[in-house]
Design a protein around this motif. Sequence first.
Motif, mmCIF file in Angstrom:
data_model
loop_
_atom_site.group_PDB
_atom_site.id
_atom_site.type_symbol
_atom_site.label_atom_id
_atom_site.label_comp_id
_atom_site.label_asym_id
_atom_site.label_seq_id
_atom_site.Cartn_x
_atom_site.Cartn_y
_atom_site.Cartn_z
ATOM 1 N N UNK A 139 0.845 -1.196 0.000
ATOM 2 C CA UNK A 139 0.000 0.000 0.000
ATOM 3 C C UNK A 139 0.878 1.243 0.000
ATOM 4 N N UNK A 140 0.490 2.218 -0.816
ATOM 5 C CA UNK A 140 1.211 3.483 -0.908
ATOM 6 C C UNK A 140 0.294 4.631 -0.484
ATOM 7 N N UNK A 141 0.899 5.759 -0.150
ATOM 8 C CA UNK A 141 0.124 6.964 0.171
ATOM 9 C C UNK A 141 -0.613 7.415 -1.086
ATOM 10 N N UNK A 142 -1.929 7.384 -1.042
ATOM 11 C CA UNK A 142 -2.727 7.580 -2.256
ATOM 12 C C UNK A 142 -2.671 9.003 -2.789
ATOM 13 N N UNK A 143 -2.249 9.965 -1.974
ATOM 14 C CA UNK A 143 -2.196 11.359 -2.423
ATOM 15 C C UNK A 143 -0.816 11.751 -2.953
#
Length: 248
Positions: free
Chosen positions: A86-90
């Motif tokens: 999971x990555x920072x979506x922003x």
Amino acid sequence: MSEIEIKNIYKSFKDVHAVQGISFTIPAGMFVALLGPNGAGKTTMVEMMEGLRKPDSGTILLHGKTWQKDERELRKIIGLSLQETRFAEKLTVSETLRLFASFYELGEYRVNEVIALTGLESKQKSLTGTLSGGQKQRLALAVALLNKPQILFLDEPTTGLDPHSRLDLWNILKTLKDEGKTTLILTTHYMEEAELLCDRIIIVDEGKILCEGDLATLLQNGDARNLDELFIKLTGKRLTEGAVIIPT
């Protein structure tokens, strides 16, 4: 010196004996598939190799180093991509890669290199939250490759991807293999992935190695037409996400 040496590793969780005396060696530059049904112990074995778990007993040597004494050095030479990353979506793709590159004190040049290698040029300004499953897996692989790892661990990197996205990832890994500078440990639920990419196959079940070697030798010794048939003969199960038991 072998790039990876696993010597008589044991690991238990209460009454579950996840890994029972596993030993193997892997030369530098070799691509190896570690296969087994769900609960076979392969994920536990890989997590110990990655330094995420400690074995109860036995020795793990990566490039002649141990996690107990050389963790800082080993973090510099390994790369890993977990099944779900999971990555920072922003953050954009480029921003995400620059963030991880900063951990290794790497500059923009290396970020651009891995973007090109993983085919993310058209997505580098896109937010990670907008990426497709295949694009996220390519980003996870790009992060794992930033430090030009000598040893790369990929845990089911193409699970859930459509055939086109899976082929894209295979082509990236074949390019990496052709360069001959990286040793790969791959866990996968796709037999064709192991057959296409890997020089050696290791099949485990119930915490023990059932067989290991190159594909042609394993098929000949196991009197099997393909890897799927060999796997079923050895384990009584199919190598699918459900690990279905084959009735007798």
